[in-house]
Design an enzyme around this catalytic site. Structure first.
Site, short mmCIF file in Angstrom:
data_model
loop_
_atom_site.label_atom_id
_atom_site.label_comp_id
_atom_site.label_asym_id
_atom_site.label_seq_id
_atom_site.Cartn_x
_atom_site.Cartn_y
_atom_site.Cartn_z
N GLY A 196 6.31 7.79 -14.66
CA GLY A 196 6.70 9.15 -14.99
C GLY A 196 5.75 9.82 -15.96
O GLY A 196 4.66 9.33 -16.24
N GLY A 256 1.74 12.76 -22.22
CA GLY A 256 1.60 11.35 -21.84
C GLY A 256 2.02 11.14 -20.40
O GLY A 256 2.79 11.91 -19.83
N ASP A 294 8.11 -6.32 -24.95
CA ASP A 294 6.85 -5.64 -24.60
C ASP A 294 6.19 -5.09 -25.85
O ASP A 294 5.79 -3.92 -25.90
CB ASP A 294 7.11 -4.53 -23.58
CG ASP A 294 5.83 -4.08 -22.88
OD1 ASP A 294 4.84 -4.85 -22.89
OD2 ASP A 294 5.81 -2.97 -22.32
#
Length: 207
Positions: free
Chosen positions: A39, A34, A154
């Protein structure tokens, strides 16, 4: 689904990264599971005592806000719920921050929905997924002192993962602790992913 790969012989030391004494990953594109704005996430291994798969998030300090990342680490390490992704360990080098987290082999709800056209699931399955999300959120806002209630801020399909048939709620990078459980402080400011943001947040009202 990925599983830990045996470390290849004669591996260049520049590609092998040890996190503490118990975790290791190979810094190679084939091991990348991912990536995001700040990052990358690599498939790693817990070397002691077993070869358990873990996910290792690598955040360059010049791309992220170290203070915010450390707040995320403190919040996530304080959480203990079967539907919340666990954090095993965190460390930093002069240039990077590392977060060793529970590896979820089933991908995200976003990907799962994309596999079902037109992004529609059976009612019983929807109920199962939502009930697990609600269980995790209820746990977060019910935490007593000194941990204090946590709001995620979120919630979206990308932050809902699957592992062994269970929902794993993740990514507390925008989360905040509410100071007073009896009378929660009101928060303001638009934050989160716009298409999943509540109207009162978009309008920058108190919430």
């Amino acid at each position: 689904e990925q599983s830990p790969k045996p470390l290849p012989p004669n591996l260049p030391k520049s590609k092998l990264v040890n996190i503490g004494t118990d975790f290791v990953f190979v810094r190679d594109r084939t091991n990348l599971i991912g990536c995001g704005t700040f990052g990358e996430v690599y498939l790693g291994v817990r070397t002691n005592p077993s070869q358990e798969a873990v996910a290792i998030k690598v955040l360059p300090k010049d791309k992220c806000k170290p203070k915010s990342v450390k707040r995320e680490i403190v919040i996530t390490q304080a959480l203990n719920h079967p539907n919340i992704m666990r954090m095993h360990y965190a460390a930093e080098s002069p240039f990077e921050i590392y977060m060793v987290i529970e590896y979820c082999s089933g991908g995200s709800l976003e990907t799962y929905l994309d596999q079902h056209k037109p992004r529609c699931l059976p009612e019983a399955e929807i109920y199962s997924i939502l009930s697990q999300i609600v269980s995790a959120l209820t746990y977060c806002v019910s935490l007593p002192k000194p941990k204090l209630p946590v709001i995620h801020r979120d919630l979206k399909p990308d932050n809902v993962l699957f592992h062994d048939g269970m929902v794993k709620f993740c990514d507390f990078g925008l989360a905040r602790c509410v100071s007073y459980p009896e009378s929660p402080e009101l928060l303001t400011g638009g934050i989160g992913s716009t298409i999943y943001t509540a109207p009162e947040v978009l309008l920058e009202k108190e919430y």
